[in-house]
Design a protein around this motif. Structure first.
Motif, PDB file in Angstrom:
ATOM      1  N   ASP A  53       9.640 -35.256  -9.911  1.00 56.67           N
ATOM      2  CA  ASP A  53       9.964 -33.836  -9.771  1.00 56.67           C
ATOM      3  C   ASP A  53      11.051 -33.684  -8.712  1.00 56.67           C
ATOM      4  O   ASP A  53      10.751 -33.631  -7.520  1.00 56.67           O
ATOM      5  CB  ASP A  53       8.719 -33.046  -9.381  1.00 56.67           C
ATOM      6  N   LYS A  56      10.653 -30.979  -5.943  1.00 59.51           N
ATOM      7  CA  LYS A  56       9.814 -31.305  -4.783  1.00 59.51           C
ATOM      8  C   LYS A  56      10.612 -32.188  -3.820  1.00 59.51           C
ATOM      9  O   LYS A  56      10.438 -32.104  -2.605  1.00 59.51           O
ATOM     10  CB  LYS A  56       8.531 -32.014  -5.214  1.00 59.51           C
ATOM     11  N   VAL A  59      12.711 -29.953  -1.708  1.00 61.10           N
ATOM     12  CA  VAL A  59      11.928 -29.313  -0.643  1.00 61.10           C
ATOM     13  C   VAL A  59      11.799 -30.275   0.540  1.00 61.10           C
ATOM     14  O   VAL A  59      11.957 -29.882   1.689  1.00 61.10           O
ATOM     15  CB  VAL A  59      10.538 -28.860  -1.163  1.00 61.10           C
ATOM     16  N   TRP A  60      11.538 -31.545   0.246  1.00 63.18           N
ATOM     17  CA  TRP A  60      11.468 -32.562   1.312  1.00 63.18           C
ATOM     18  C   TRP A  60      12.790 -32.602   2.079  1.00 63.18           C
ATOM     19  O   TRP A  60      12.815 -32.573   3.309  1.00 63.18           O
ATOM     20  CB  TRP A  60      11.160 -33.938   0.726  1.00 63.18           C
ATOM     21  N   MET A 113       6.466 -28.599   3.967  1.00 60.30           N
ATOM     22  CA  MET A 113       7.595 -29.118   3.199  1.00 60.30           C
ATOM     23  C   MET A 113       7.652 -30.647   3.247  1.00 60.30           C
ATOM     24  O   MET A 113       8.161 -31.276   2.318  1.00 60.30           O
ATOM     25  CB  MET A 113       8.909 -28.553   3.750  1.00 60.30           C
ATOM     26  N   GLN A 115       5.262 -33.039   3.216  1.00 65.07           N
ATOM     27  CA  GLN A 115       4.081 -33.786   2.812  1.00 65.07           C
ATOM     28  C   GLN A 115       4.537 -35.056   2.084  1.00 65.07           C
ATOM     29  O   GLN A 115       5.406 -34.993   1.216  1.00 65.07           O
ATOM     30  CB  GLN A 115       3.191 -32.943   1.902  1.00 65.07           C
ATOM     31  N   PRO A 118       4.226 -35.773  -3.017  1.00 59.28           N
ATOM     32  CA  PRO A 118       4.932 -34.592  -3.529  1.00 59.28           C
ATOM     33  C   PRO A 118       4.011 -33.528  -4.128  1.00 59.28           C
ATOM     34  O   PRO A 118       4.328 -32.348  -4.081  1.00 59.28           O
ATOM     35  CB  PRO A 118       5.885 -35.153  -4.587  1.00 59.28           C
ATOM     36  N   SER A 119       2.865 -33.925  -4.648  1.00 61.49           N
ATOM     37  CA  SER A 119       1.955 -32.912  -5.221  1.00 61.49           C
ATOM     38  C   SER A 119       1.312 -32.055  -4.124  1.00 61.49           C
ATOM     39  O   SER A 119       0.820 -30.959  -4.402  1.00 61.49           O
ATOM     40  CB  SER A 119       0.883 -33.571  -6.091  1.00 61.49           C
ATOM     41  N   ASP A 120       1.334 -32.528  -2.881  1.00 64.02           N
ATOM     42  CA  ASP A 120       0.810 -31.745  -1.753  1.00 64.02           C
ATOM     43  C   ASP A 120       1.883 -30.864  -1.111  1.00 64.02           C
ATOM     44  O   ASP A 120       1.572 -30.008  -0.285  1.00 64.02           O
ATOM     45  CB  ASP A 120       0.241 -32.670  -0.669  1.00 64.02           C
ATOM     46  N   ARG A 121       3.135 -31.088  -1.471  1.00 65.13           N
ATOM     47  CA  ARG A 121       4.258 -30.359  -0.896  1.00 65.13           C
ATOM     48  C   ARG A 121       4.347 -28.959  -1.500  1.00 65.13           C
ATOM     49  O   ARG A 121       4.075 -28.769  -2.680  1.00 65.13           O
ATOM     50  CB  ARG A 121       5.539 -31.134  -1.252  1.00 65.13           C
ATOM     51  N   THR A 123       6.203 -25.614  -3.002  1.00 68.14           N
ATOM     52  CA  THR A 123       7.362 -25.449  -3.880  1.00 68.14           C
ATOM     53  C   THR A 123       8.459 -24.703  -3.126  1.00 68.14           C
ATOM     54  O   THR A 123       8.215 -24.117  -2.066  1.00 68.14           O
ATOM     55  CB  THR A 123       6.980 -24.642  -5.138  1.00 68.14           C
ATOM     56  N   CYS A 127       7.995 -21.841  -0.243  1.00 61.53           N
ATOM     57  CA  CYS A 127       8.726 -21.950   1.014  1.00 61.53           C
ATOM     58  C   CYS A 127       9.485 -20.651   1.310  1.00 61.53           C
ATOM     59  O   CYS A 127       9.423 -20.134   2.436  1.00 61.53           O
ATOM     60  CB  CYS A 127       9.695 -23.123   0.942  1.00 61.53           C
TER      61      CYS A 127
END
Length: 135
Positions: A53, A56, A59-60, A113, A115, A118-121, A123, A127
């Motif tokens: 994804d 995600k 976002v990181w 952001m 995490q 990625p599933s814990d981050r 969206t 944000c």
């Protein structure tokens, strides 16, 4: 990365520049391009070459930029990409510095952001909603 963010002096509008590798996709099933993100902002899953994804991952990258603004230097100054990067150790060490500088409300958003999984981050939409609540 920070050099691709421009803020105007006049009205403080933020503009993202350099869309050299950016693509517009109507179909989310369309294959993603190879990872081209600079190492310092590349998400952990991209180092393992399992970027499922890219949103995600974005976002990181944005979280790394925000944390770097408080730290006044890049959060992770990686020299090479390897699947065995000790992310938990790096996160603990680097985020400790950010936690001492960033206001608690902003630090909370940054940690959501950044995490490792990625599933814990959060969206990008989540944000933005959190950022709207800041004063």
């Amino acid at each position: 990365k920070p050099c691709n963010i421009v803020i105007s002096d006049k009205d403080q509008d933020l503009t993202l520049i350099d869309w050299g590798s950016g693509t517009f996709r109507l179909d989310e099933q369309q294959p993603h391009p190879e990872v081209v993100t600079t190492l310092w902002w590349r998400p952990p899953e991209a180092h393992k070459k399992i970027l499922k994804d890219p949103f995600k991952g974005d976002v990181w990258s944005a979280g790394c930029v925000f944390a770097g603004l408080y730290k006044l230097s890049p959060l992770f100054q990686l020299k090479k990409s390897t699947p065995g990067i000790p992310w938990k150790y790096l996160m603990k060490e680097e985020m400790f510095h950010v936690s001492k500088i960033a206001p608690p409300s902003r630090y909370k958003i940054i940690t959501k952001m950044l995490q490792i999984n990625p599933s814990d981050r959060i969206t990008a939409q989540e944000c933005l909603e959190l950022l709207k609540t800041l004063k």
